[in-house]
Design an enzyme around this catalytic site. Structure first.
Site, PDB file in Angstrom:
ATOM      1  CE1 TYR A  40      12.563  -3.262  -1.060  1.00 48.09           C
ATOM      2  CE2 TYR A  40      10.911  -3.335  -2.785  1.00 48.09           C
ATOM      3  CZ  TYR A  40      11.352  -3.704  -1.534  1.00 48.09           C
ATOM      4  OH  TYR A  40      10.573  -4.512  -0.764  1.00 48.09           O
ATOM      5  CE  LYS A  85       8.169  -1.602   0.136  1.00 49.99           C
ATOM      6  NZ  LYS A  85       7.260  -2.514  -0.674  1.00 49.99           N
TER       7      LYS A  85
HETATM    8  P1  NAD Z   1      -1.011  -8.878   1.103  1.00 53.47           P
HETATM    9  O1  NAD Z   1      -2.230  -8.325   0.463  1.00 53.47           O
HETATM   10  O2  NAD Z   1      -0.578 -10.239   0.697  1.00 53.47           O
HETATM   11  O3  NAD Z   1      -1.158  -8.864   2.695  1.00 53.47           O
HETATM   12  C1  NAD Z   1      -1.846  -7.851   3.376  1.00 53.47           C
HETATM   13  C2  NAD Z   1      -2.564  -8.422   4.581  1.00 53.47           C
HETATM   14  O4  NAD Z   1      -3.315  -7.376   5.190  1.00 53.47           O
HETATM   15  C3  NAD Z   1      -3.577  -9.522   4.218  1.00 53.47           C
HETATM   16  O5  NAD Z   1      -3.450 -10.572   5.146  1.00 53.47           O
HETATM   17  C4  NAD Z   1      -4.928  -8.846   4.385  1.00 53.47           C
HETATM   18  O6  NAD Z   1      -5.959  -9.735   4.793  1.00 53.47           O
HETATM   19  C5  NAD Z   1      -4.629  -7.825   5.475  1.00 53.47           C
HETATM   20  N1  NAD Z   1      -5.547  -6.693   5.504  1.00 53.47           N
HETATM   21  C6  NAD Z   1      -6.029  -6.117   6.612  1.00 53.47           C
HETATM   22  N2  NAD Z   1      -6.850  -5.108   6.334  1.00 53.47           N
HETATM   23  C7  NAD Z   1      -6.902  -5.017   4.994  1.00 53.47           C
HETATM   24  C8  NAD Z   1      -7.591  -4.159   4.091  1.00 53.47           C
HETATM   25  N3  NAD Z   1      -8.375  -3.170   4.527  1.00 53.47           N
HETATM   26  N4  NAD Z   1      -7.403  -4.354   2.776  1.00 53.47           N
HETATM   27  C9  NAD Z   1      -6.577  -5.320   2.308  1.00 53.47           C
HETATM   28  N5  NAD Z   1      -5.898  -6.179   3.127  1.00 53.47           N
HETATM   29  C10 NAD Z   1      -6.058  -6.025   4.456  1.00 53.47           C
HETATM   30  O7  NAD Z   1       0.157  -7.821   0.846  1.00 53.47           O
HETATM   31  P2  NAD Z   1       1.720  -8.001   1.070  1.00 53.47           P
HETATM   32  O8  NAD Z   1       2.367  -8.140  -0.253  1.00 53.47           O
HETATM   33  O9  NAD Z   1       1.983  -9.052   2.080  1.00 53.47           O
HETATM   34  O10 NAD Z   1       2.120  -6.553   1.631  1.00 53.47           O
HETATM   35  C11 NAD Z   1       1.887  -6.165   2.973  1.00 53.47           C
HETATM   36  C12 NAD Z   1       2.891  -5.055   3.355  1.00 53.47           C
HETATM   37  O11 NAD Z   1       4.202  -5.587   3.284  1.00 53.47           O
HETATM   38  C13 NAD Z   1       2.880  -3.831   2.435  1.00 53.47           C
HETATM   39  O12 NAD Z   1       3.109  -2.669   3.187  1.00 53.47           O
HETATM   40  C14 NAD Z   1       4.045  -4.067   1.503  1.00 53.47           C
HETATM   41  O13 NAD Z   1       4.633  -2.864   1.010  1.00 53.47           O
HETATM   42  C15 NAD Z   1       5.007  -4.801   2.405  1.00 53.47           C
HETATM   43  N6  NAD Z   1       5.886  -5.716   1.658  1.00 53.47           N
HETATM   44  C16 NAD Z   1       7.220  -5.618   1.857  1.00 53.47           C
HETATM   45  C17 NAD Z   1       8.085  -6.437   1.168  1.00 53.47           C
HETATM   46  C18 NAD Z   1       9.564  -6.355   1.411  1.00 53.47           C
HETATM   47  O14 NAD Z   1      10.316  -6.993   0.686  1.00 53.47           O
HETATM   48  N7  NAD Z   1      10.009  -5.640   2.436  1.00 53.47           N
HETATM   49  C19 NAD Z   1       7.587  -7.371   0.260  1.00 53.47           C
HETATM   50  C20 NAD Z   1       6.208  -7.455   0.082  1.00 53.47           C
HETATM   51  C21 NAD Z   1       5.359  -6.617   0.805  1.00 53.47           C
END
Ligand code: NAD
Length: 341
Positions: free
Chosen positions: A191, A103
């Site tokens: 959420y 999401k």
């Molecule tokens: P994060 O920044 O920790 O992870 C993102 C990943 O994408 C990193 O490994 C990064 O290297 C990679 N990436 C690839 N191309 C990129 C770019 N151009 N710029 C930045 N990063 C890039 O973020 P996250 O918190 O893990 O979130 C990732 C996704 O998961 C989002 O869509 C977020 O909404 C979703 N999420 C969902 C939940 C949930 O509870 N369902 C919780 C957290 C995050």
């Protein structure tokens, strides 16, 4: 067949993927982690080693499409910044794989629709990672709200907040409109929106919203800080929802019925939930077993593939939230309620 485990590839080895999703495969019954897609080879090798993924099954964003040649991969799970979800979903479906996407599904309606079409054309399933819809406390709250146990439903309040800290990699892209699509609404307000929809089981017919961002705070140059939005449902239920990047960790909702009030706080935490029912007869905490919601949602998708069923939270569910979030932004921009068709 009963013992078959569906093979999963995870795309994006960030905070959420590495700390919550990948460890959850250890308790999955129908799913196994078989491939990783990352822009950081050393990190991918370390994780592959830790979780027993064949190092030959490590991909990067450039050779991602060659996943099509890996028969061990059935599903691709997209865990990238929001605006990248569409491209990787569409390419993944074209590579002949089922897709699970985090999401918000995408940052605009057009991308959501293109993702749905791409998966349909490829004959592949598409599920959005709405973990709360697989989590036992939330399922109990839905059952109580919809069974009449609270009396006639009147109102819902739902609040989600966290402090945005762009000095951390996971919040750097969240402060950039191009990657995040929006601010607290897209990230955590979703959420509150989801809760209002799954608790009532209805779709809103009207939204009105206000947005405020602290002036001159560099974190909110591109994305919004705080959103208040009200949803009107056909039954007459009104939901008052908030999201903010400016208040401390908050993840809760309340459902007000004519006879009882239900409080779930925390409601959308990863591992902790507390459900309270309050009425004329006093206050009661419902004891429910905590379960790993990530494993439950991942196994749900695997089960849908094994039994050829439509996921409970398909692309259309993600599209509906994105449509409603656009209506919320529109209402705030115009300063008046927006009717939902
Ligand atoms: P994060 O920044 O920790 O992870 C993102 C990943 O994408 C990193 O490994 C990064 O290297 C990679 N990436 C690839 N191309 C990129 C770019 N151009 N710029 C930045 N990063 C890039 O973020 P996250 O918190 O893990 O979130 C990732 C996704 O998961 C989002 O869509 C977020 O909404 C979703 N999420 C969902 C939940 C949930 O509870 N369902 C919780 C957290 C995050």
């Amino acid at each position: 067949m009963a013992d078959k485990k569906i093979g999963w590839a995870i795309v994006g080895l960030g905070e959420f993927a590495t700390k919550q999703l990948i460890p959850a495969f250890g308790v999955c019954k129908k799913s196994k982690l078989v491939a990783l897609v990352s822009g950081h080879p050393a990190k991918a090798r370390r994780i592959a080693d830790e979780y027993g993924v064949d190092p030959q099954h490590i991909y990067n964003y450039e050779n991602y499409d060659t996943l099509r040649d890996n028969p061990e991969v059935d599903v691709i799970y997209i865990v990238l910044p929001n605006s990248l979800h569409a491209d990787f979903t569409i390419r993944g479906a074209r590579a002949g794989k089922h897709i699970m996407c985090e999401k918000p599904m995408a940052t605009n309606v057009k991308d959501c629709e293109a993702m749905i079409v791409a998966c349909q054309k490829a004959g592949k399933k598409l599920m959005i990672g709405y973990r709360a819809q697989y989590e036992p406390f939330n399922l109990k709250a839905i059952e109580l709200a919809q069974s009449g146990a609270l009396g006639k439903l009147k109102s819902i309040t739902a609040d989600h907040g966290r402090i945005l800290d762009p000095s951390k990699p996971l919040d750097k892209w969240r402060a950039q409109k191009e990657l995040a699509g929006g601010g607290s609404l897209m990230d955590i307000g979703i959420y509150s929106l989801q809760a209002a929809r799954y608790l009532t089981g209805e779709e809103p017919i009207e939204v009105s919203a206000l947005i405020h961002s602290t002036p001159n705070d560099p974190r909110f140059k591109e994305v919004e800080e705080t959103v208040h939005f009200t949803l009107r449902f056909p039954s007459g239920v009104l939901a008052n929802c908030t999201s903010s990047y400016g208040y401390h960790d908050t993840k809760r909702f309340q459902v007000f019925g004519a006879e009882k009030t239900l409080t779930l706080d925390p409601a959308t935490d990863y591992y902790e939930h507390k459900l309270i029912l309050e009425g004329e007869d006093g206050k009661q905490e419902l004891k429910i077993k905590e379960e790993n919601q990530f494993a439950l949602e991942i196994d749900h998708m695997s089960e849908c593939i094994l039994e050829n069923k439509t996921p409970k939270t398909p692309g259309e569910e993600g599209l509906q939230d994105v449509k409603l979030m656009m209506a919320i932004y529109e209402s705030a921009a115009k300063g008046k309620p927006v009717k939902i068709r």
